[in-house]
Design a protein around this motif. Structure first.
Motif, PDB file in Angstrom:
ATOM      1  N   SER A  29       0.824  -1.218   0.000  1.00 44.86           N
ATOM      2  CA  SER A  29       0.000   0.000   0.000  1.00 44.86           C
ATOM      3  C   SER A  29       0.848   1.253   0.000  1.00 44.86           C
ATOM      4  O   SER A  29       0.309   2.351   0.121  1.00 44.86           O
ATOM      5  N   ASN A  30       2.172   1.102  -0.076  1.00 43.80           N
ATOM      6  CA  ASN A  30       3.110   2.234  -0.051  1.00 43.80           C
ATOM      7  C   ASN A  30       3.236   2.884   1.317  1.00 43.80           C
ATOM      8  O   ASN A  30       3.946   3.890   1.456  1.00 43.80           O
ATOM      9  N   LEU A  31       2.566   2.355   2.331  1.00 42.68           N
ATOM     10  CA  LEU A  31       2.688   2.952   3.655  1.00 42.68           C
ATOM     11  C   LEU A  31       4.144   2.980   4.110  1.00 42.68           C
ATOM     12  O   LEU A  31       4.605   3.956   4.711  1.00 42.68           O
ATOM     13  N   ILE A  32       4.836   1.895   3.831  1.00 43.23           N
ATOM     14  CA  ILE A  32       6.212   1.785   4.282  1.00 43.23           C
ATOM     15  C   ILE A  32       7.123   2.787   3.579  1.00 43.23           C
ATOM     16  O   ILE A  32       8.244   3.044   4.013  1.00 43.23           O
ATOM     17  N   LEU A  33       6.631   3.372   2.451  1.00 42.47           N
ATOM     18  CA  LEU A  33       7.427   4.319   1.662  1.00 42.47           C
ATOM     19  C   LEU A  33       6.909   5.749   1.776  1.00 42.47           C
ATOM     20  O   LEU A  33       7.218   6.587   0.934  1.00 42.47           O
ATOM     21  N   ASP A  34       6.110   6.015   2.799  1.00 44.81           N
ATOM     22  CA  ASP A  34       5.496   7.339   2.914  1.00 44.81           C
ATOM     23  C   ASP A  34       6.558   8.436   2.853  1.00 44.81           C
ATOM     24  O   ASP A  34       7.576   8.373   3.559  1.00 44.81           O
ATOM     25  N   PRO A  35       6.333   9.496   2.004  1.00 51.08           N
ATOM     26  CA  PRO A  35       7.396  10.492   1.764  1.00 51.08           C
ATOM     27  C   PRO A  35       7.448  11.645   2.761  1.00 51.08           C
ATOM     28  O   PRO A  35       8.438  12.371   2.799  1.00 51.08           O
ATOM     29  N   ASP A  36       6.383  11.870   3.550  1.00 47.59           N
ATOM     30  CA  ASP A  36       6.348  13.025   4.447  1.00 47.59           C
ATOM     31  C   ASP A  36       6.682  12.589   5.870  1.00 47.59           C
ATOM     32  O   ASP A  36       6.196  11.547   6.343  1.00 47.59           O
ATOM     33  N   LEU A  37       7.441  13.395   6.575  1.00 42.23           N
ATOM     34  CA  LEU A  37       7.935  12.985   7.888  1.00 42.23           C
ATOM     35  C   LEU A  37       6.805  12.782   8.891  1.00 42.23           C
ATOM     36  O   LEU A  37       6.842  11.840   9.689  1.00 42.23           O
ATOM     37  N   ASP A  38       5.807  13.677   8.905  1.00 41.42           N
ATOM     38  CA  ASP A  38       4.748  13.531   9.910  1.00 41.42           C
ATOM     39  C   ASP A  38       3.971  12.231   9.703  1.00 41.42           C
ATOM     40  O   ASP A  38       3.823  11.415  10.608  1.00 41.42           O
ATOM     41  N   ILE A  91      -6.266  11.241   8.252  1.00 43.96           N
ATOM     42  CA  ILE A  91      -6.476  12.687   8.081  1.00 43.96           C
ATOM     43  C   ILE A  91      -5.271  13.319   7.382  1.00 43.96           C
ATOM     44  O   ILE A  91      -5.427  14.149   6.469  1.00 43.96           O
ATOM     45  N   LEU A  92      -4.059  12.924   7.795  1.00 44.67           N
ATOM     46  CA  LEU A  92      -2.858  13.459   7.155  1.00 44.67           C
ATOM     47  C   LEU A  92      -2.794  13.087   5.675  1.00 44.67           C
ATOM     48  O   LEU A  92      -2.446  13.915   4.829  1.00 44.67           O
ATOM     49  N   LEU A  93      -3.142  11.831   5.377  1.00 49.73           N
ATOM     50  CA  LEU A  93      -3.127  11.399   3.974  1.00 49.73           C
ATOM     51  C   LEU A  93      -4.175  12.146   3.164  1.00 49.73           C
ATOM     52  O   LEU A  93      -3.931  12.525   2.012  1.00 49.73           O
ATOM     53  N   GLN A  94      -5.345  12.357   3.764  1.00 52.49           N
ATOM     54  CA  GLN A  94      -6.394  13.089   3.055  1.00 52.49           C
ATOM     55  C   GLN A  94      -5.985  14.535   2.811  1.00 52.49           C
ATOM     56  O   GLN A  94      -6.270  15.106   1.746  1.00 52.49           O
ATOM     57  N   LEU A 145      -4.498  15.993  15.354  1.00 49.08           N
ATOM     58  CA  LEU A 145      -3.301  15.221  15.676  1.00 49.08           C
ATOM     59  C   LEU A 145      -2.649  15.766  16.941  1.00 49.08           C
ATOM     60  O   LEU A 145      -2.259  14.991  17.845  1.00 49.08           O
ATOM     61  N   GLN A 146      -2.533  17.082  17.023  1.00 50.02           N
ATOM     62  CA  GLN A 146      -1.899  17.699  18.179  1.00 50.02           C
ATOM     63  C   GLN A 146      -2.746  17.537  19.443  1.00 50.02           C
ATOM     64  O   GLN A 146      -2.206  17.476  20.565  1.00 50.02           O
ATOM     65  N   LEU A 170       6.023   9.058  17.371  1.00 53.45           N
ATOM     66  CA  LEU A 170       4.874   9.959  17.472  1.00 53.45           C
ATOM     67  C   LEU A 170       5.299  11.367  17.858  1.00 53.45           C
ATOM     68  O   LEU A 170       4.692  12.345  17.397  1.00 53.45           O
ATOM     69  N   GLN A 171       6.333  11.512  18.689  1.00 55.33           N
ATOM     70  CA  GLN A 171       6.828  12.855  19.011  1.00 55.33           C
ATOM     71  C   GLN A 171       7.406  13.524  17.765  1.00 55.33           C
ATOM     72  O   GLN A 171       7.202  14.722  17.546  1.00 55.33           O
ATOM     73  N   THR A 172       8.124  12.755  16.952  1.00 53.12           N
ATOM     74  CA  THR A 172       8.655  13.317  15.697  1.00 53.12           C
ATOM     75  C   THR A 172       7.521  13.742  14.778  1.00 53.12           C
ATOM     76  O   THR A 172       7.574  14.810  14.137  1.00 53.12           O
ATOM     77  N   ALA A 173       6.469  12.920  14.672  1.00 58.01           N
ATOM     78  CA  ALA A 173       5.320  13.267  13.834  1.00 58.01           C
ATOM     79  C   ALA A 173       4.676  14.557  14.316  1.00 58.01           C
ATOM     80  O   ALA A 173       4.300  15.429  13.512  1.00 58.01           O
ATOM     81  N   LEU A 174       4.539  14.707  15.645  1.00 53.19           N
ATOM     82  CA  LEU A 174       3.947  15.933  16.190  1.00 53.19           C
ATOM     83  C   LEU A 174       4.817  17.144  15.891  1.00 53.19           C
ATOM     84  O   LEU A 174       4.305  18.229  15.573  1.00 53.19           O
ATOM     85  N   ASN A 175       6.132  16.985  15.983  1.00 55.32           N
ATOM     86  CA  ASN A 175       7.039  18.111  15.738  1.00 55.32           C
ATOM     87  C   ASN A 175       7.075  18.503  14.261  1.00 55.32           C
ATOM     88  O   ASN A 175       7.182  19.688  13.922  1.00 55.32           O
ATOM     89  N   GLU A 176       7.008  17.509  13.359  1.00 53.23           N
ATOM     90  CA  GLU A 176       7.130  17.781  11.918  1.00 53.23           C
ATOM     91  C   GLU A 176       5.797  18.113  11.259  1.00 53.23           C
ATOM     92  O   GLU A 176       5.778  18.504  10.103  1.00 53.23           O
ATOM     93  N   ASP A 177       4.714  17.982  11.980  1.00 57.96           N
ATOM     94  CA  ASP A 177       3.390  18.108  11.358  1.00 57.96           C
ATOM     95  C   ASP A 177       3.184  19.454  10.684  1.00 57.96           C
ATOM     96  O   ASP A 177       2.622  19.546   9.591  1.00 57.96           O
ATOM     97  N   ALA A 178       3.658  20.516  11.323  1.00 55.55           N
ATOM     98  CA  ALA A 178       3.423  21.855  10.758  1.00 55.55           C
ATOM     99  C   ALA A 178       4.167  22.081   9.460  1.00 55.55           C
ATOM    100  O   ALA A 178       3.823  23.004   8.700  1.00 55.55           O
ATOM    101  N   ASN A 179       5.167  21.277   9.165  1.00 54.80           N
ATOM    102  CA  ASN A 179       5.972  21.482   7.958  1.00 54.80           C
ATOM    103  C   ASN A 179       5.356  20.865   6.716  1.00 54.80           C
ATOM    104  O   ASN A 179       5.902  21.016   5.631  1.00 54.80           O
TER     105      ASN A 179
END
Length: 567
Positions: free
Chosen positions: A173-182, A323-326, A261-262, A244-253
């Motif tokens: 499903s390409n999940l393992i290759l997701d390109p965005d950090l969050d 939600i992030l993917l959408q 999410l936050q 999950l902490q990295t996802a929260l930190n990178e989400d705004a980018n």
């Protein structure tokens, strides 16, 4: 190519301008196509990730229910009568989860290659939903005949099958290759870390519950539980917190910060962390104590709470990943829409510009076309007249060539810069050659001149080059067969800018017979003049004698005597 040129020339000005515009638009259209294709691929990539999430949900439910069923089934084997109703309810829940799994497999299983061919390519033929469900039903049907060890082994096997199906869904499903950090780090928690810790929690619960129930623990069991406790902390808890902490930190980018999410992930993560740490400490206490002072109720409650917190965190993270993917899909869809709108506006502007240019020049062009038609008719009349003149010229040239042949007059041309002498057919014949037998230079042409006349002939040519005046002279030539002929040469010089001679045109006429006849006439005339001179001398002598006689005889009729003398 000529046909294409003819076709293009027949087009109207507006059509030509439109065609030129299309050719200029083609490279931009290709770039737009590649750009839109890239956007569509990104959108499809994210949509396929969402399908992976959809497929994982019933698998996560099975991963939650199967260990619960195993504990209940183990209690039934131990003779706990109150377990029967709960066991039947849990089996019904597992059947419902398998129904949901089969439904999602029918909907998107082909996209994720949950087919016999797709699974066989990756040597995962065993992990088809129908095969796994059959294993579950075989387990359920033979539950009463199983020993505690066999029951635990079969539940472990089922959990492994479910974990492998989650892995296959993530891979395809390409999940393992997701390109965005969050979204990538949320995926790392939902697809990899949380299923691993959920499975490990179930294993620790099963093994620890059996140890507490027996009230004995062997050294290998202590070592195994210690390893599990370490992995729960370092491989599971620390990884999940870090991801999950990295996802929260990178989400705004990426596509803007996600408010849900936050807001939702940190509380669920804190709850999971606290419950898992409690269970890890309880497991370590069980391992380190000489006397087993941990009750089965306390252990099962802590383990169940940790598992419940992990599944709660998984569901929240899974929803937030969707939600992030959408958001990514919508961002790229908007980018695609804006690109198409800008392209449409640019195309409309180009069409408007071409229309404006066409109208601004079509009026003058129509007037010019009318003028050109008038000029064309005049030109056609001139062409008819020119063709007639050319026909007459060709006839005259043919007549001239025939006259030259009859008169044995040849023509020649000396291209001075290239030192190339060209002869007409008749000039070749005069020199005793077949027509067009060779091309000569000035030196080669002089080689056919009689050696005694060669210097004189070359001097005439050189003088003509200097003063640029016409010339005429006779020279003797030696024909190819060795015979000698006399040729009369006439020529004129063509001058370029600055008075430089570039060509000499001339004619050559065989005047051998004429020259010889003239020579013969001159010889005859010379003889006649000589004879006349002799006669005149005789007359002069006779006249003197008569005059003397008349003087002596005093004859008065001297005129009669003179009349009798020959004239």
């Amino acid at each position: 190519m000529p046909d294409m040129k003819t076709w293009f020339n027949r087009l109207k000005v507006s059509q030509k301008l439109m065609l030129i515009s299309i050719f200029f638009v083609m490279p931009d259209s290709l770039m737009l196509y590649l750009f839109i294709t890239g956007i569509n691929e990104t959108i499809h990539f994210a949509q396929l990730e969402k399908k992976g999430n959809d497929y994982q949900r019933p698998l996560e439910e099975l991963l939650e229910l199967l260990p619960q069923h195993g504990l209940l089934a183990q209690g039934g084997l131990d003779g706990q009568a109150q377990v029967g109703e709960e066991l039947s309810l849990k089996q019904a829940q597992i059947e419902t989860a398998f129904d949901a799994l089969e439904a999602v497999d029918a909907r998107i299983g082909i996209d994720l290659q949950f087919t016999q061919e797709g699974l066989a390519k990756r040597k995962r033929e065993h992990y088809h939903v129908r095969i796994v469900r059959k294993e579950w039903r075989d387990l359920k049907a033979g539950l009463s005949q199983l020993t505690a060890e066999a029951l635990a082994a079969q539940h472990m096997h089922l959990r492994t099958d479910v974990r492998t199906m989650i892995t296959h869904a993530g891979d395809l499903s390409n999940l393992i290759l997701d390109p965005d950090l969050d979204s990538y780090y949320v995926m790392d928690a939902t697809l990899l870390a949380l299923p691993a810790t959920q499975d490990r929690l179930a294993t620790v619960l099963s093994e620890g519950e059996a140890i507490i129930r027996r009230q004995t623990i062997s050294n290998p069991e202590r070592q195994q539980l210690a390893i599990h406790a370490t992995l729960l902390k370092e491989a599971d808890l620390d990884r999940i917190n870090g991801s999950l902490q990295t996802a929260l930190n990178e989400d705004a980018n990426f596509y803007g910060s996600s408010a849900t999410l936050q807001a939702r992930v940190p509380p669920a993560l804190n709850e999971y962390t606290a419950s898992v740490e409690t269970f890890i400490n309880l497991t370590k206490r069980l391992v380190s104590s000489e006397k087993l002072d941990v009750t089965d109720v306390e252990f099962l409650a802590a383990g169940s709470k940790a598992r419940e917190a992990s599944f709660k965190l998984w569901k929240i993270a899974d929803q937030e990943l969707d939600i992030l993917l959408q958001k990514r899909i919508e961002a790229y869809a908007n980018r695609r829409t804006r690109s198409l709108m800008v392209t449409a506006l640019a195309l409309l502007a180009a069409i408007s510009f071409v229309t404006f240019i066409t109208r601004s020049i079509s009026g003058p062009l129509r007037q010019q076309a009318a003028d050109l038609q008038t000029a064309n008719r005049t030109l056609e009349a001139e062409i008819v007249e020119r063709n007639r003149a050319e026909a007459e010229l060709r006839n005259s040239e043919a007549q001239l060539a025939a006259a030259q042949k009859i008169a044995r007059i040849g023509s020649w041309e000396w291209d001075i810069p290239r030192n190339k002498v060209s002869w007409s057919d008749e000039n070749y014949r005069i020199h005793g050659f077949e027509c067009r037998e060779f091309e000569a230079s000035h030196e080669v042409a002089l080689s056919f001149v009689h050696p005694e006349d060669r210097s004189f002939s070359d001097a005439v040519f050189q003088k003509a080059l200097q003063d640029g005046r016409p010339f005429s002279f006779e020279q003797r030539i030696i024909r190819q067969d060795g015979t000698e002929r006399i040729v009369h040469q006439r020529g004129d010089v063509v001058l370029a800018g600055g008075g430089r001679a570039v060509k000499i045109f001339g004619t050559a006429q065989d005047v051998t017979e004429i020259s010889r006849a003239r020579q013969h006439q001159e010889e005859v005339a010379t003889n006649v003049l000589h004879n006349v001179g002799n006669v005149l001398n005789s007359v002069n002598i006779s006249t003197s004698l008569l005059t003397s006689a008349a003087k002596k005889s005093k004859v008065s009729s001297l005129d009669k005597i003179l009349r009798k003398c020959p004239a």
